[in-house]
Scaffold this active site. Structure first.
Site, mmCIF file in Angstrom:
data_model
loop_
_atom_site.group_PDB
_atom_site.id
_atom_site.type_symbol
_atom_site.label_atom_id
_atom_site.label_comp_id
_atom_site.label_asym_id
_atom_site.label_seq_id
_atom_site.Cartn_x
_atom_site.Cartn_y
_atom_site.Cartn_z
ATOM 1 N N CYS A 2 0.860 -1.180 0.000
ATOM 2 C CA CYS A 2 0.000 0.000 0.000
ATOM 3 C C CYS A 2 0.896 1.230 0.000
ATOM 4 O O CYS A 2 2.095 1.143 0.251
ATOM 5 C CB CYS A 2 -0.868 0.043 1.252
ATOM 6 N N ARG A 27 1.627 1.581 -6.033
ATOM 7 C CA ARG A 27 1.712 0.651 -4.908
ATOM 8 C C ARG A 27 0.358 -0.029 -4.630
ATOM 9 O O ARG A 27 0.280 -0.928 -3.789
ATOM 10 C CB ARG A 27 2.177 1.384 -3.643
ATOM 11 N N TRP A 79 -3.806 -1.695 -1.396
ATOM 12 C CA TRP A 79 -3.812 -2.923 -2.209
ATOM 13 C C TRP A 79 -4.152 -4.010 -1.211
ATOM 14 O O TRP A 79 -3.326 -4.401 -0.387
ATOM 15 C CB TRP A 79 -2.435 -3.129 -2.840
ATOM 16 N N ASN A 105 1.010 -0.109 6.058
ATOM 17 C CA ASN A 105 1.419 -0.918 4.914
ATOM 18 C C ASN A 105 2.132 -2.132 5.480
ATOM 19 O O ASN A 105 3.038 -1.978 6.289
ATOM 20 C CB ASN A 105 2.360 -0.103 4.020
ATOM 21 N N GLY A 106 1.730 -3.329 5.065
ATOM 22 C CA GLY A 106 2.369 -4.541 5.573
ATOM 23 C C GLY A 106 1.324 -5.545 6.013
ATOM 24 O O GLY A 106 0.150 -5.432 5.657
ATOM 25 N N GLU A 488 8.746 -21.465 -18.455
ATOM 26 C CA GLU A 488 8.719 -20.075 -17.990
ATOM 27 C C GLU A 488 9.909 -19.289 -18.558
ATOM 28 O O GLU A 488 9.754 -18.142 -18.989
ATOM 29 C CB GLU A 488 8.722 -20.037 -16.446
ATOM 30 N N LYS A 492 9.466 -16.003 -20.979
ATOM 31 C CA LYS A 492 10.044 -14.694 -20.642
ATOM 32 C C LYS A 492 10.880 -14.178 -21.808
ATOM 33 O O LYS A 492 10.845 -13.006 -22.152
ATOM 34 C CB LYS A 492 10.919 -14.797 -19.374
ATOM 35 N N GLU A 495 8.519 -13.089 -24.767
ATOM 36 C CA GLU A 495 7.701 -11.873 -24.605
ATOM 37 C C GLU A 495 8.551 -10.630 -24.385
ATOM 38 O O GLU A 495 8.117 -9.524 -24.699
ATOM 39 C CB GLU A 495 6.651 -12.044 -23.507
ATOM 40 N N HIS A 511 12.691 -37.266 -29.544
ATOM 41 C CA HIS A 511 11.566 -37.745 -30.364
ATOM 42 C C HIS A 511 11.236 -36.775 -31.496
ATOM 43 O O HIS A 511 10.153 -36.836 -32.056
ATOM 44 C CB HIS A 511 10.341 -37.991 -29.479
ATOM 45 N N LYS A 610 -1.222 -6.441 -19.924
ATOM 46 C CA LYS A 610 -1.009 -7.045 -18.604
ATOM 47 C C LYS A 610 -2.143 -8.016 -18.286
ATOM 48 O O LYS A 610 -1.911 -9.094 -17.765
ATOM 49 C CB LYS A 610 -0.918 -5.936 -17.545
HETATM 50 O O1 M6R Z 1 -3.441 -12.446 -14.765
HETATM 51 P P1 M6R Z 1 -3.137 -13.847 -15.186
HETATM 52 O O2 M6R Z 1 -2.184 -14.544 -14.260
HETATM 53 O O3 M6R Z 1 -4.361 -14.665 -15.414
HETATM 54 O O4 M6R Z 1 -2.395 -13.722 -16.584
HETATM 55 C C1 M6R Z 1 -2.055 -14.859 -17.310
HETATM 56 C C2 M6R Z 1 -1.133 -14.531 -18.457
HETATM 57 O O5 M6R Z 1 -1.730 -13.612 -19.327
HETATM 58 C C3 M6R Z 1 0.204 -13.960 -17.950
HETATM 59 O O6 M6R Z 1 0.863 -14.839 -17.075
HETATM 60 C C4 M6R Z 1 1.136 -13.653 -19.136
HETATM 61 O O7 M6R Z 1 1.524 -14.842 -19.766
HETATM 62 C C5 M6R Z 1 2.355 -12.849 -18.666
HETATM 63 N N1 M6R Z 1 2.639 -11.837 -19.633
HETATM 64 C C6 M6R Z 1 3.560 -13.689 -18.456
HETATM 65 O O8 M6R Z 1 4.675 -12.944 -18.126
#
Ligand code: M6R
Length: 615
Positions: A2, A27, A79, A105-106, A488, A492, A495, A511, A610
């Site tokens: 927060c 925040r 938050w 906050n915490g 993962e 990363k 993207e 395979h 996002k």
């Molecule tokens: O908000 P969510 O966790 O449901 O989002 C899922 C994906 O859209 C999200 O993880 C996306 O793949 C990110 N950009 C990964 O870094």
């Protein structure tokens, strides 16, 4: 996470507080509030308006302004962690007299026990927050004759957890008392004015001098003066801060972008997600999970459904749940699950994992699971997200607001939350003994420190990244929980750096995909020690001998792994099922650095949002 702000002295407090809250919205923003000491009373206004709470608070206080002539004031943008994001749970909170206001906050770890004691002593709670108990604790000490500062000091003696707090009282109209443990708090001074805030941006332009408040220290702010002591009462000379940042840099806490800031917040995100999960008897008790032990005992199958990085957290959880609970556990991509007639019964637990709790694919998948009669549990970072509200139960990751489009701290927190769920199921199904569960939880408590150690190796990761700038094709390989880590790492890199990267189970390479390996292909292998480690090294030897450049994530000092690699990303060792929480860190850093070296904006990668609320 927060944002907090406080000011006392010769200034118009309300506009200063509202402006500071606006700067602190990164925040959190699900609700906001302000309290001023006016004419010997506390005047307070609070709103909960989702993303626009600070703007709504400004509108409300313009329409219904406080009486003129106020002294001290405090403000908060929230938050949510404990308690829904409603106006009742928004800060500042008051004590029973209505003369004391507090912002925080915490997370107060022992809030439930404190609340029970306070209620038994006759205090009336008006919110579901952990914060409010501190207001009533201070009230008790003031009733016994202590000053605001001494009462706050005494109250904090009973509190466990993390906090930055600021307290104002109508009886001491020009004083604000602040204290902190484990969460940030800065102090500011100018002629006739003293200020505090959770972060520097809030104070830029308002203070001539800035100081940091140390852990377990308490500050008393009066107009133009600040006195600092330890929580034990010893005098402290506060450390001045030299700030050369502009507002935007300050919001990133001096980091170049939100992604690196959020990567550095990972130890705290993991620690907060672990906080407060064990009851007084040492058994796991998930506060917010609305499903009863009886409902969970009847579960005979688990489905975990998610997208993107959240899906990768789910794959890690499959390995943990099947190992610990011996329950069949399927994972699925949300957009596939929904349309493929999954076989669910009322004894199926369907877990939706979503940072935002708003992703359309996952949210619709959960609706489908509900329609088919399954029990639906959601792991979400956003309190009261639409998925959290619609579900039968919820576990919150407590990573704080994640601004960067690439998920980092929330991914780690999701793995922790899902593994806590796995251990809870093991406790209820009796597949692990209390001693075994306690042992795993003790190992989990070490994770924040191990993540911190992994983060500190960024220079070595940058060095490896610098040697890979010409590469265009990457394979990420892993076995067991190394497989979701590989997924993962590849996501990363795709993207952020816009490089072709495929995450693959290392044993499956022979395979087909091994045909793609040639000189110049980069293979990033997850070779931390587990029972498939030897097989993993054999898979790596196969690609090495075909000309691939091999980068291995390996446990510190593992020279056998290093012998088959061109470059090593060292990580501190930890138990295999927990290792993704640590081992993903260098993969994030590698993608981050390659993206930067290729000149890309890591906070706003192209074509991505996002939160994805379309099909
Ligand atoms: O908000 P969510 O966790 O449901 O989002 C899922 C994906 O859209 C999200 O993880 C996306 O793949 C990110 N950009 C990964 O870094």
């Amino acid at each position: 996470m927060c944002g907090i702000i406080g000011v006392t002295g010769d200034t118009d407090a309300l506009p200063l507080i509202l402006g500071a809250l606006h700067r602190l919205e990164y925040r959190g923003y699900d609700s906001a509030g302000v309290a001023l000491v006016v004419d010997g009373e506390i005047w307070r206004e609070r709103v909960a308006d989702g993303k626009h709470s600070v703007a709504a608070l400004a509108a409300r206080t313009t329409a219904e302004p406080p009486p003129p002539g106020h002294a001290a004031g405090i403000g908060h943008t929230r938050w949510a962690t404990h308690g829904h994001p409603t106006a009742e749970n928004a800060h500042p909170h008051l004590d029973c007299t209505g003369r004391l206001a507090i912002i925080h906050n915490g997370i107060i770890e022992n809030h439930a026990a404190l609340r029970a004691e306070l209620v038994a002593a006759g205090h009336v709670m008006t919110s579901a927050t952990d914060t409010e108990v501190v207001a009533h604790l201070i009230e008790g000490h003031m009733a016994a004759g202590l000053s605001l500062a001494e009462a706050t000091r005494a109250a904090l003696g009973a509190v466990r957890g993390a906090f930055s707090i600021a307290v104002a009282h109508a009886d001491e109209p020009e004083t604000i008392v602040a204290a902190r443990r484990s969460t940030p708090l800065v102090l500011g001074l100018r002629d006739g004015v003293a200020l505090l805030a959770s972060d520097i941006p809030a104070l830029l332009g308002h203070a001539d001098q800035l100081f940091s408040l140390g852990d377990d220290e308490l500050a008393v702010l009066t107009p133009g003066h600040i006195t600092v002591t330890t929580l034990a009462g010893l005098p402290v000379v506060p450390e001045p801060l030299q700030i050369t940042w502009d507002l935007e840099a300050a919001q990133k806490d001096g980091y170049e972008d939100f992604m690196s800031k959020e990567m550095h917040e990972q130890p705290r995100a993991v620690a907060n997600t672990l906080l407060d999960r064990r009851g007084a008897d040492g058994r796991l008790a998930l506060d917010e999970m609305r499903l009863t032990p009886d409902e969970l005992r009847r579960i005979d199958k688990v489905f975990i459904v998610a997208c993107g990085s959240s899906y990768h957290s789910a794959v890690v959880a499959k390995y943990a749940i099947e190992h610990w609970v011996k329950l069949p556990t399927e994972v699925d991509i949300a957009s596939e699950f929904r349309y493929r007639d999954p076989v669910l019964t009322e004894r199926t637990l369907c877990v939706g994992v979503s940072q935002s709790g708003e992703t359309l694919d996952t949210s619709m998948a959960m609706k489908e699971a509900s329609r088919l009669g399954a029990k639906v549990l959601v792991v979400s970072n956003v309190v009261d997200s639409s998925m959290a509200r619609a579900a039968d139960g919820v576990i919150y990751t407590r990573a704080g607001l994640e601004v960067g489009v690439a998920s980092t701290k929330c991914h780690l927190a999701q793995i922790v939350a899902l593994e806590i769920l796995g251990l809870t199921l093991a406790q209820i199904h009796g597949t692990l003994t209390p001693g075994e569960i306690a042992g795993i939880l003790d190992e989990m408590d070490r994770l924040p420190e191990l993540v911190e150690q992994a983060l500190q190796r960024s220079v070595e990761v940058d060095d490896v990244a610098g040697k890979l700038t010409k590469a265009r094709d990457f394979f990420f390989l892993g076995r067991h929980v190394g497989y979701p880590m590989a997924l993962e790492g590849a996501l990363k890199l795709k993207e952020l750096a816009y490089l072709r990267a495929e995450g693959y189970p290392a044993g499956e390479l022979k395979h087909g995909p091994i045909a793609l390996i040639e000189k110049g292909t980069v293979v990033v292998g997850i070779a931390t020690r587990n029972r498939l480690w030897e097989k993993m090294l054999s898979n790596i030897a196969e690609v090495h001998s075909r000309g691939a450049t091999v980068v291995l994530v390996a446990d510190d000092g593992d020279e056998e792994a290093a012998a088959v690699a061109d470059h090593v990303l060292w990580v501190p060792p930890c138990p295999p099922l927990l290792s993704p929480v640590v081992g993903v860190v260098p993969l994030q850093q590698l993608a981050y650095r390659l993206a930067r070296l290729h000149g890309h904006d890591v906070d706003r990668p192209r074509n991505l949002a996002k939160t994805v609320t379309v099909e």
